[in-house]
Scaffold this motif. Structure first.
Motif, PDB file in Angstrom:
ATOM      1  N   ILE A  15       0.833  -1.201   0.000  1.00  0.00           N
ATOM      2  CA  ILE A  15       0.000   0.000   0.000  1.00  0.00           C
ATOM      3  C   ILE A  15       0.870   1.255   0.000  1.00  0.00           C
ATOM      4  CG2 ILE A  15      -1.723   1.311   1.288  1.00  0.00           C
ATOM      5  CD1 ILE A  15      -2.669  -1.464   2.387  1.00  0.00           C
ATOM      6  N   VAL A  16       1.776   1.321   0.975  1.00  0.00           N
ATOM      7  CA  VAL A  16       2.647   2.499   1.004  1.00  0.00           C
ATOM      8  C   VAL A  16       3.863   2.302   0.105  1.00  0.00           C
ATOM      9  CG1 VAL A  16       1.946   3.298   3.274  1.00  0.00           C
ATOM     10  CG2 VAL A  16       3.815   1.680   3.073  1.00  0.00           C
ATOM     11  N   TYR A  17       4.029   1.101  -0.387  1.00  0.00           N
ATOM     12  CA  TYR A  17       5.077   0.841  -1.369  1.00  0.00           C
ATOM     13  C   TYR A  17       4.429   0.089  -2.521  1.00  0.00           C
ATOM     14  CZ  TYR A  17       4.908  -3.589   1.129  1.00  0.00           C
ATOM     15  OH  TYR A  17       4.487  -4.736   1.709  1.00  0.00           O
ATOM     16  N   ALA A  18       5.173  -0.157  -3.555  1.00  0.00           N
ATOM     17  CA  ALA A  18       4.590  -0.809  -4.725  1.00  0.00           C
ATOM     18  C   ALA A  18       4.978  -2.277  -4.762  1.00  0.00           C
ATOM     19  CB  ALA A  18       5.058  -0.124  -6.000  1.00  0.00           C
ATOM     20  N   TYR A  19       4.056  -3.077  -5.262  1.00  0.00           N
ATOM     21  CA  TYR A  19       4.354  -4.505  -5.397  1.00  0.00           C
ATOM     22  C   TYR A  19       5.562  -4.695  -6.310  1.00  0.00           C
ATOM     23  CZ  TYR A  19       3.970  -9.398  -6.612  1.00  0.00           C
ATOM     24  OH  TYR A  19       4.258 -10.713  -6.819  1.00  0.00           O
ATOM     25  N   GLY A  20       5.707  -3.788  -7.253  1.00  0.00           N
ATOM     26  CA  GLY A  20       6.827  -3.873  -8.192  1.00  0.00           C
ATOM     27  C   GLY A  20       8.170  -3.934  -7.478  1.00  0.00           C
ATOM     28  N   ILE A  28      -6.657  -7.228  -4.522  1.00  0.00           N
ATOM     29  CA  ILE A  28      -7.685  -6.189  -4.405  1.00  0.00           C
ATOM     30  C   ILE A  28      -7.032  -4.815  -4.421  1.00  0.00           C
ATOM     31  CG2 ILE A  28      -9.484  -5.252  -2.912  1.00  0.00           C
ATOM     32  CD1 ILE A  28      -9.921  -8.113  -1.856  1.00  0.00           C
ATOM     33  N   VAL A  29      -6.036  -4.656  -3.549  1.00  0.00           N
ATOM     34  CA  VAL A  29      -5.353  -3.364  -3.455  1.00  0.00           C
ATOM     35  C   VAL A  29      -4.699  -3.001  -4.788  1.00  0.00           C
ATOM     36  CG1 VAL A  29      -3.314  -2.266  -2.432  1.00  0.00           C
ATOM     37  CG2 VAL A  29      -5.014  -3.353  -0.968  1.00  0.00           C
ATOM     38  N   MET A  30      -4.090  -4.012  -5.441  1.00  0.00           N
ATOM     39  CA  MET A  30      -3.398  -3.716  -6.695  1.00  0.00           C
ATOM     40  C   MET A  30      -4.383  -3.294  -7.793  1.00  0.00           C
ATOM     41  SD  MET A  30      -0.038  -6.085  -6.977  1.00  0.00           S
ATOM     42  CE  MET A  30      -0.852  -7.575  -7.416  1.00  0.00           C
ATOM     43  N   THR A  31      -5.581  -3.884  -7.760  1.00  0.00           N
ATOM     44  CA  THR A  31      -6.584  -3.467  -8.753  1.00  0.00           C
ATOM     45  C   THR A  31      -6.985  -2.016  -8.509  1.00  0.00           C
ATOM     46  OG1 THR A  31      -7.402  -5.727  -8.765  1.00  0.00           O
ATOM     47  CG2 THR A  31      -8.793  -4.065  -9.791  1.00  0.00           C
ATOM     48  N   PHE A  32      -7.181  -1.693  -7.237  1.00  0.00           N
ATOM     49  CA  PHE A  32      -7.514  -0.299  -6.898  1.00  0.00           C
ATOM     50  C   PHE A  32      -6.432   0.644  -7.422  1.00  0.00           C
ATOM     51  CE2 PHE A  32     -11.013   0.368  -3.711  1.00  0.00           C
ATOM     52  CZ  PHE A  32     -11.574  -0.901  -3.803  1.00  0.00           C
ATOM     53  N   GLN A  33      -5.175   0.245  -7.171  1.00  0.00           N
ATOM     54  CA  GLN A  33      -4.070   1.120  -7.573  1.00  0.00           C
ATOM     55  C   GLN A  33      -3.989   1.238  -9.090  1.00  0.00           C
ATOM     56  OE1 GLN A  33      -1.183  -1.133  -5.456  1.00  0.00           O
ATOM     57  NE2 GLN A  33      -1.142   0.253  -3.686  1.00  0.00           N
ATOM     58  N   ARG A  34      -4.162   0.064  -9.736  1.00  0.00           N
ATOM     59  CA  ARG A  34      -4.052   0.057 -11.193  1.00  0.00           C
ATOM     60  C   ARG A  34      -5.114   0.948 -11.825  1.00  0.00           C
ATOM     61  NH1 ARG A  34      -2.916   1.011 -15.152  1.00  0.00           N
ATOM     62  NH2 ARG A  34      -2.109  -0.060 -16.996  1.00  0.00           N
ATOM     63  N   ALA A  35      -6.341   0.850 -11.281  1.00  0.00           N
ATOM     64  CA  ALA A  35      -7.443   1.599 -11.877  1.00  0.00           C
ATOM     65  C   ALA A  35      -7.387   3.074 -11.493  1.00  0.00           C
ATOM     66  CB  ALA A  35      -8.772   0.998 -11.443  1.00  0.00           C
ATOM     67  N   ILE A  36      -7.145   3.358 -10.224  1.00  0.00           N
ATOM     68  CA  ILE A  36      -7.233   4.752  -9.765  1.00  0.00           C
ATOM     69  C   ILE A  36      -5.959   5.532 -10.086  1.00  0.00           C
ATOM     70  CG2 ILE A  36      -7.452   6.215  -7.719  1.00  0.00           C
ATOM     71  CD1 ILE A  36      -9.219   3.927  -6.553  1.00  0.00           C
ATOM     72  N   TYR A  37      -4.828   4.922  -9.741  1.00  0.00           N
ATOM     73  CA  TYR A  37      -3.560   5.615  -9.992  1.00  0.00           C
ATOM     74  C   TYR A  37      -3.308   5.698 -11.489  1.00  0.00           C
ATOM     75  CZ  TYR A  37       1.352   6.876  -9.572  1.00  0.00           C
ATOM     76  OH  TYR A  37       2.551   7.511  -9.672  1.00  0.00           O
ATOM     77  N   GLY A  38      -3.717   4.633 -12.194  1.00  0.00           N
ATOM     78  CA  GLY A  38      -3.756   4.715 -13.649  1.00  0.00           C
ATOM     79  C   GLY A  38      -2.510   4.277 -14.381  1.00  0.00           C
ATOM     80  N   GLY A  60      -2.817  -6.573 -17.734  1.00  0.00           N
ATOM     81  CA  GLY A  60      -3.992  -6.269 -18.538  1.00  0.00           C
ATOM     82  C   GLY A  60      -5.268  -6.399 -17.722  1.00  0.00           C
ATOM     83  N   VAL A  61      -6.355  -5.881 -18.273  1.00  0.00           N
ATOM     84  CA  VAL A  61      -7.632  -5.878 -17.550  1.00  0.00           C
ATOM     85  C   VAL A  61      -8.039  -7.302 -17.185  1.00  0.00           C
ATOM     86  CG1 VAL A  61     -10.073  -5.262 -17.683  1.00  0.00           C
ATOM     87  CG2 VAL A  61      -8.357  -3.777 -18.716  1.00  0.00           C
ATOM     88  N   GLY A  62      -7.916  -8.227 -18.132  1.00  0.00           N
ATOM     89  CA  GLY A  62      -8.308  -9.617 -17.900  1.00  0.00           C
ATOM     90  C   GLY A  62      -7.450 -10.279 -16.832  1.00  0.00           C
ATOM     91  N   GLY A  63      -6.170  -9.972 -16.838  1.00  0.00           N
ATOM     92  CA  GLY A  63      -5.259 -10.573 -15.861  1.00  0.00           C
ATOM     93  C   GLY A  63      -5.635 -10.196 -14.446  1.00  0.00           C
ATOM     94  N   TYR A  64      -5.928  -8.910 -14.256  1.00  0.00           N
ATOM     95  CA  TYR A  64      -6.354  -8.479 -12.918  1.00  0.00           C
ATOM     96  C   TYR A  64      -7.664  -9.147 -12.539  1.00  0.00           C
ATOM     97  CZ  TYR A  64      -2.695  -5.046 -12.231  1.00  0.00           C
ATOM     98  OH  TYR A  64      -1.493  -4.468 -12.022  1.00  0.00           O
ATOM     99  N   ALA A  65      -8.582  -9.210 -13.519  1.00  0.00           N
ATOM    100  CA  ALA A  65      -9.888  -9.818 -13.243  1.00  0.00           C
ATOM    101  C   ALA A  65      -9.726 -11.274 -12.817  1.00  0.00           C
ATOM    102  CB  ALA A  65     -10.793  -9.714 -14.462  1.00  0.00           C
ATOM    103  N   LEU A  66      -8.795 -11.964 -13.459  1.00  0.00           N
ATOM    104  CA  LEU A  66      -8.584 -13.378 -13.129  1.00  0.00           C
ATOM    105  C   LEU A  66      -8.184 -13.534 -11.658  1.00  0.00           C
ATOM    106  CD1 LEU A  66      -8.597 -16.156 -14.491  1.00  0.00           C
ATOM    107  CD2 LEU A  66      -6.108 -15.929 -14.738  1.00  0.00           C
TER     108      LEU A  66
END
Ligand SMILES: Nc1ncnc2c1ncn2[C@@H]1O[C@H](COP(=O)(O)OP(=O)(O)OP(=O)(O)O)[C@@H](O)[C@H]1O
Ligand SMILES: [Mg+2]
Lengths: 423, 336
Positions: free
Chosen positions: B233-238, B265-275, B299-305
């Motif tokens: 959250i305060v750092y990146a999964y990367g 869940i958190v990564m999807t939030f970050q991916r979508a909101i942070y962009g 990709g969108v599908g990967g996160y969804a999976l």
């Protein structure tokens, strides 16, 4: 008539933990095992309560009445056995109906009504009725934590009856409200009866049971001792109260004591001719006493309670007249009251023998025997106070008897001095 | 008016009060027509879920009540639910953006906000659920109702606060002129569903256990703290991924993150909101630009999976929690 409530071999065991260990650490210290004593609050209770019936439950304190109602209401889970009900159910359990202290009366009506299964729209429709019934119009937006206990119970009862359940369970609600509210509750109970709803009432007021219930269950130490029509059940209940029909295994007090009190009896001026005595007649309380050894430092105590459990009289513990010496063997202890200054009521007598040298109580029989006072005259109230009434003409100008009247009437604790009175 | 009414019961749902005199008003159905309920039968999962659904109105009322109590006697009222996350955000932002330069993440506040949004919902509900049954002892001991609703109401309250925080987020992003990744917003409903179901599972479980072991609440506090730092959250999964790539000996870290349902869940939030999944910054003393990966490029599908897997696990956990709750619930009224 189909049964509205079927209670089927219901038993409930509580665990009386020797000390309550509710944190992991404490459980770990005790090796994960908790030491507890099993306690059966209900033992194999079976009963069918028919639809439309008003059913009473009597029993001494701790006999399991509230536990039974909670099992029927689905709040407690029985250890074994089953309860089946037909129709909707609302319960008014002891003291309050599960209110949120911080919320206003209004919010609590909505919360409680929803908990009892009403929809929001239904509650809104009945809201005014509920408030009017509870007579809380002024206070409805106050937090319930500022309510008096009577107001609290009124609100709870108002919600419960306005839910219009098929089955209503009521636990000692009537004890808290004032007389006006009790009447109102009973009116509501009658209306429910007319409408064919099923009502289960727990009460210590035997006359409430007698007047309203068709049948009544008597519980004693978790056992059903009888299910009968109300009058007979009350008789059995009173007998249980007096310790006559006490089940075995409850020796209680006096087990290994030197002195054991046996049966306690009452006899009065009218004995033989009528069951009750008149105010002013004599009363004798006798108690069988067995003494295993000679006891020289004993004192006898006698106490009288009225039927609501209020103490009416207890003998003076320092009165040398109560000191007794008991030889080894048995005997009968006599308490003679030359005159009973009580008016109508049923009173119970407790008898005890204690040690003079220390605080030990040899034996104590709590509310073992009963006597009833019936007042043939028209005086009302609790005690018989002979009163003489006279009227004296005020004689102006002379210092006659006027000051004497003033002195006699010094009931406010102020005794006028003689000189003051003479002037 | 209803003198001749001999028809079956309940044909007249709204009888006026005048029915007092009639011997058997229509509203009272005869017992034979009513269904019989076994009061204390062990409720199996199916009926249990049904009871929850049937009582959804009660759940809403619990949530409303809780919100009302939360802000009763407070002057700022609901403003606090905006101020509080704003202040938390400010503190983290100050700590990581100013002092540590946020590990270099640009627009660090938004990155942080995206992750905190999901985390706050989970954290709020988990914390309050531990004490909810104990705190509502007055009701639990007096009325029979599906007690799971109490636990679920904490999730509801947290969800309400979540909505408010989304409002704050939208304002902040508009002010900064940032746009979310529109394509990935399609994953958000699924991510929020995951979050709600998983949080509910944890809340239901904790609320029951705390009745018996009162120190569950303290344990939960500590566990949530550790969990927070174990979630990117305060750092990146990367940064974890690249660490594992450089040092294969810490491969277990990767599994740890994969097993944490909050990570996808958190990564999807970050991916979508942070962009953005990565950013490019000039490397020190070099004219070439270095790209830093923040999030896996799936990709969108990967996160969804990933989210579907979490959903399946969360539903299973939720049902398990209901079973545990059902076992423990029987003795609530006497333990409290
Ligand atoms: N949660 C509990 N844990 C342990 N024991 C309990 C619990 N609840 C009740 N008991 C015990 O069960 C017995 C029956 O209690 P109950 O409240 O049913 O009595 P009651 O007949 O309603 O008495 P009263 O006339 O005083 O209301 C009591 O001895 C009480 O101590
Ligand atoms: Mg009771």
């Amino acid at each position: 008539m189909p049964a509205a409530i079927e209670i089927d071999h219901l038993s409930k065991q509580f665990r009386l933990y020797n000390e309550k260990f509710s944190s992991l650490k404490e459980r770990a210290i005790h090796g994960g095992k908790l030491t507890y004593e099993p306690f059966w609050a209900l033992r194999d209770v079976t009963a069918d309560i028919s639809e439309g019936e008003t059913y009473g439950i009597l029993g001494r304190n701790g006999s399991g009445k509230s536990t039974l109602l909670k099992c029927v209401a689905g709040i407690l889970k029985p250890t074994s056995g089953e309860v089946r009900i037909r129709g909707s159910l609302a319960a008014m359990l002891e003291l309050g109906a599960g209110f949120q202290q911080e919320l206003s009366g209004r919010d609590n009506i909505y919360l409680n009504g929803s908990l009892l299964g009403l929809s929001r729209a239904e509650i809104s429709r009945r809201f005014d009725d509920i408030v009017a019934f509870a007579e809380l119009e002024q206070f409805i937006d106050n937090q319930v934590k500022y309510y008096s206990s009577g107001m609290y119970v009124r609100l709870g009862f108002a919600v419960a009856v306005n839910v219009e359940p098929d089955i209503l369970l009521v636990d000692e609600v009537l004890a808290v409200g004032d007389a006006a509210f009790q009447r109102k509750c009973l009116d509501h109970v009658r209306r429910f009866q007319r409408e064919g709803r099923t009502i289960v009432v727990v009460s210590h007021a035997t006359d409430v049971i007698r007047q309203n219930c068709e049948r009544c269950m008597v519980l004693s130490h978790g056992n059903v001792i009888t299910v009968d029509e109300a009058g007979e059940a009350i008789r059995v209940f009173l007998a249980d109260l007096l310790g006559v029909g006490k089940p075995e295994g409850d020796g209680g007090e006096g087990g290994g004591n030197v002195i054991a009190i046996g049966s306690v009896r009452t006899e009065h001026g009218g004995s033989g001719t009528r069951p009750h005595l008149y105010p002013g007649e004599s009363l004798t309380v006798t108690a069988e006493v067995d003494s295993l050894a000679e006891v020289r430092d004993a004192a006898a105590t006698v106490a009288i309670h009225d039927d609501s459990g209020e103490l009416v009289f207890a003998s003076d513990p320092d009165d040398p007249a109560t000191f007794i010496e008991l030889p080894q063997g048995g005997g009968v202890l006599h308490f003679d009251f030359p005159e009973v200054p009580l008016l109508d009521g049923t009173y119970s007598v407790s008898v005890g023998v204690r040690s003079l040298s220390d605080t030990a109580i040899y034996d104590w029989k709590d509310q073992e025997a009963q006597f009833e006072v019936a007042n043939p005259g028209r005086t009302t109230g609790r005690v018989r106070m002979p009163v003489d009434v006279s009227f004296r003409v005020r004689s102006t100008g002379t210092t006659g008897e006027v000051p004497v009247v003033g002195r006699d009437l010094g009931t406010d604790g102020r005794e006028p001095s003689v000189s003051e009175a003479a002037s | 008016m209803s003198i001749g009414a001999v028809g079956p019961a309940a044909t007249e749902p709204d009888l006026p009060a005048a029915v007092d005199d009639s011997p058997l008003p229509a509203r009272v159905t005869r017992a034979t027509e009513r269904t019989m309920t076994v009061v204390n039968g062990e409720l199996r999962l199916g009926p249990r879920l049904r009871a929850l659904w049937d009582n959804r109105e009660l759940l809403l009322l619990f949530i409303r009540t809780e919100l009302k109590l939360k802000y009763k006697d407070s002057i700022l009222g609901f403003l606090w639910s905006m101020l509080n996350p704003a202040m938390v955000l400010g503190i983290y932002w100050a700590a990581f953006s100013v002092i540590n330069r946020g590990g270099g993440i640009p627009q660090f506040a938004i990155w942080l906000f995206a992750g905190l949004l999901a985390w706050n919902l989970f954290n709020n509900a988990a914390m309050t659920s531990t004490t909810v049954v104990v705190g509502k002892a007055g009701i639990v001991k007096k009325v029979a109702f599906p007690r799971e609703l109490l636990a679920l109401s904490t999730v509801g309250v947290a969800a309400f606060l979540f909505v408010i925080q989304v409002g704050v987020l939208v304002i902040v992003m508009a002010a900064l002129g940032m746009t979310p990744a529109l394509g990935y917003l399609a994953d958000m409903p699924l991510a929020i569903l995951d979050l709600i179901v998983f949080t509910s599972a944890v809340a239901v479980f904790l609320s029951a256990v705390n009745v018996y072991y009162r120190d569950t609440q303290h344990l939960t506090e500590v566990a949530l703290m550790a969990w927070f730092w174990g979630t990117p959250i305060v750092y990146a999964y990367g940064s974890i991924a690249s660490l594992v790539a450089r040092h294969p000996s810490v491969l277990f870290l990767k599994y740890l993150y994969v097993c944490n349902p909050m990570t996808p869940i958190v990564m999807t939030f970050q991916r979508a909101i942070y962009g953005k999944a990565s950013y490019v910054s000039p490397a020190a003393g070099n004219t070439a630009h270095v790209a830093t990966t923040l999030l896996p490029n799936l990709g969108v599908g990967g996160y969804a999976l990933g989210l579907v897997v979490v959903l399946v696990a969360s539903v299973a956990l939720f049902l398990g929690a209901l079973v545990v709750f059902g076992r423990l619930e029987g003795n609530f009224a006497e333990e409290l």
